[in-house]
Design a protein around this motif. Structure first.
Motif, PDB file in Angstrom:
ATOM      1  N   ILE A   1       0.858  -1.192   0.000  1.00 57.60           N
ATOM      2  CA  ILE A   1       0.000   0.000   0.000  1.00 57.60           C
ATOM      3  C   ILE A   1       0.888   1.233   0.000  1.00 57.60           C
ATOM      4  O   ILE A   1       1.885   1.299   0.716  1.00 57.60           O
ATOM      5  N   GLY A   2       0.512   2.228  -0.810  1.00 58.99           N
ATOM      6  CA  GLY A   2       1.335   3.422  -0.968  1.00 58.99           C
ATOM      7  C   GLY A   2       1.382   4.298   0.262  1.00 58.99           C
ATOM      8  O   GLY A   2       2.448   4.755   0.674  1.00 58.99           O
ATOM      9  N   SER A   3       0.222   4.552   0.876  1.00 56.91           N
ATOM     10  CA  SER A   3       0.198   5.416   2.055  1.00 56.91           C
ATOM     11  C   SER A   3      -1.042   5.165   2.890  1.00 56.91           C
ATOM     12  O   SER A   3      -2.063   4.690   2.391  1.00 56.91           O
ATOM     13  N   PHE A   4      -0.914   5.486   4.170  1.00 58.33           N
ATOM     14  CA  PHE A   4      -2.024   5.445   5.124  1.00 58.33           C
ATOM     15  C   PHE A   4      -2.180   6.859   5.674  1.00 58.33           C
ATOM     16  O   PHE A   4      -1.198   7.456   6.107  1.00 58.33           O
ATOM     17  N   THR A   5      -3.384   7.380   5.661  1.00 61.05           N
ATOM     18  CA  THR A   5      -3.648   8.689   6.234  1.00 61.05           C
ATOM     19  C   THR A   5      -4.750   8.530   7.276  1.00 61.05           C
ATOM     20  O   THR A   5      -5.798   7.951   6.977  1.00 61.05           O
ATOM     21  N   HIS A   6      -4.496   9.024   8.482  1.00 66.46           N
ATOM     22  CA  HIS A   6      -5.467   8.912   9.574  1.00 66.46           C
ATOM     23  C   HIS A   6      -6.320  10.179   9.657  1.00 66.46           C
ATOM     24  O   HIS A   6      -5.805  11.283   9.546  1.00 66.46           O
ATOM     25  N   TYR A   7      -7.617   9.979   9.873  1.00 66.11           N
ATOM     26  CA  TYR A   7      -8.577  11.065  10.026  1.00 66.11           C
ATOM     27  C   TYR A   7      -9.395  10.789  11.280  1.00 66.11           C
ATOM     28  O   TYR A   7      -9.488   9.654  11.735  1.00 66.11           O
ATOM     29  N   ARG A   8     -10.023  11.828  11.830  1.00 65.97           N
ATOM     30  CA  ARG A   8     -10.840  11.672  13.032  1.00 65.97           C
ATOM     31  C   ARG A   8     -12.095  12.521  12.899  1.00 65.97           C
ATOM     32  O   ARG A   8     -12.021  13.708  12.588  1.00 65.97           O
ATOM     33  N   LYS A   9     -13.245  11.890  13.131  1.00 70.33           N
ATOM     34  CA  LYS A   9     -14.525  12.612  13.122  1.00 70.33           C
ATOM     35  C   LYS A   9     -14.615  13.539  14.321  1.00 70.33           C
ATOM     36  O   LYS A   9     -13.931  13.347  15.320  1.00 70.33           O
ATOM     37  N   GLY A  10     -15.526  14.491  14.257  1.00 71.99           N
ATOM     38  CA  GLY A  10     -15.762  15.399  15.368  1.00 71.99           C
ATOM     39  C   GLY A  10     -16.440  14.716  16.549  1.00 71.99           C
ATOM     40  O   GLY A  10     -16.335  15.157  17.675  1.00 71.99           O
ATOM     41  N   GLY A  11     -17.119  13.624  16.321  1.00 69.29           N
ATOM     42  CA  GLY A  11     -17.794  12.866  17.370  1.00 69.29           C
ATOM     43  C   GLY A  11     -18.553  11.711  16.750  1.00 69.29           C
ATOM     44  O   GLY A  11     -19.034  11.819  15.616  1.00 69.29           O
ATOM     45  N   SER A  12     -18.677  10.609  17.469  1.00 73.19           N
ATOM     46  CA  SER A  12     -19.294   9.416  16.892  1.00 73.19           C
ATOM     47  C   SER A  12     -20.772   9.608  16.565  1.00 73.19           C
ATOM     48  O   SER A  12     -21.293   8.967  15.656  1.00 73.19           O
ATOM     49  N   ALA A  13     -21.453  10.481  17.288  1.00 77.88           N
ATOM     50  CA  ALA A  13     -22.879  10.684  17.050  1.00 77.88           C
ATOM     51  C   ALA A  13     -23.147  11.785  16.024  1.00 77.88           C
ATOM     52  O   ALA A  13     -24.287  12.032  15.668  1.00 77.88           O
ATOM     53  N   LEU A  14     -22.078  12.419  15.535  1.00 72.94           N
ATOM     54  CA  LEU A  14     -22.236  13.524  14.592  1.00 72.94           C
ATOM     55  C   LEU A  14     -22.028  13.039  13.159  1.00 72.94           C
ATOM     56  O   LEU A  14     -21.244  12.120  12.926  1.00 72.94           O
ATOM     57  N   PRO A  15     -22.695  13.683  12.210  1.00 70.24           N
ATOM     58  CA  PRO A  15     -22.433  13.318  10.811  1.00 70.24           C
ATOM     59  C   PRO A  15     -21.010  13.739  10.432  1.00 70.24           C
ATOM     60  O   PRO A  15     -20.427  14.636  11.040  1.00 70.24           O
ATOM     61  N   LEU A  16     -20.466  13.093   9.430  1.00 77.39           N
ATOM     62  CA  LEU A  16     -19.129  13.414   8.961  1.00 77.39           C
ATOM     63  C   LEU A  16     -19.149  14.791   8.309  1.00 77.39           C
ATOM     64  O   LEU A  16     -20.027  15.095   7.506  1.00 77.39           O
ATOM     65  N   GLU A  17     -18.192  15.622   8.666  1.00 74.98           N
ATOM     66  CA  GLU A  17     -18.127  16.991   8.162  1.00 74.98           C
ATOM     67  C   GLU A  17     -17.840  16.997   6.658  1.00 74.98           C
ATOM     68  O   GLU A  17     -17.010  16.236   6.181  1.00 74.98           O
ATOM     69  N   GLU A  18     -18.518  17.880   5.931  1.00 68.43           N
ATOM     70  CA  GLU A  18     -18.363  17.959   4.478  1.00 68.43           C
ATOM     71  C   GLU A  18     -16.920  18.238   4.078  1.00 68.43           C
ATOM     72  O   GLU A  18     -16.418  17.647   3.115  1.00 68.43           O
ATOM     73  N   ASP A  19     -16.222  19.113   4.805  1.00 69.71           N
ATOM     74  CA  ASP A  19     -14.844  19.424   4.437  1.00 69.71           C
ATOM     75  C   ASP A  19     -13.934  18.207   4.629  1.00 69.71           C
ATOM     76  O   ASP A  19     -12.994  17.994   3.863  1.00 69.71           O
TER      77      ASP A  19
END
Length: 97
Positions: free
Chosen positions: A61-79
């Protein structure tokens, strides 16, 4: 035989079917940019780190990028959706409990 895609959406508002398509499968894992989305539930970060360790030891695999939501009960932010779409070929969302 035709395959059926079942979508379970906890919001109760499923996306229009014309917007839901399975991702194309790559010919190879080589160079794939994989996003790992932590939904902030307990241990999701640990699960994603372990997944990265396992996949990186087995596939080119070329790369792994980690992301984090604002909260588990919140929808994923558009940005964040836009960022992941620009930076990744695939994204794995961890939902442990």
């Amino acid at each position: 035989m035709a395959k059926t895609l079942v979508i379970l959406d906890p919001s109760g508002i499923p996306p229009p079917l014309e917007k839901v398509r399975p991702a194309a499968r790559p010919a190879s894992h080589e160079g794939v940019r994989l996003g790992l989305l932590d939904n902030t539930k307990p241990n999701s970060d640990k699960l994603l780190r372990r997944l990265e360790e396992r996949l990186s030891g087995k596939y080119p695999i070329g790369s792994f990028t980690h992301y984090r939501k604002g909260g588990s009960a919140l929808p994923l932010e558009e940005d964040l959706i836009d960022r992941m779409a620009a930076e990744c070929d695939f994204v794995v969302n961890a939902v442990p409990d």
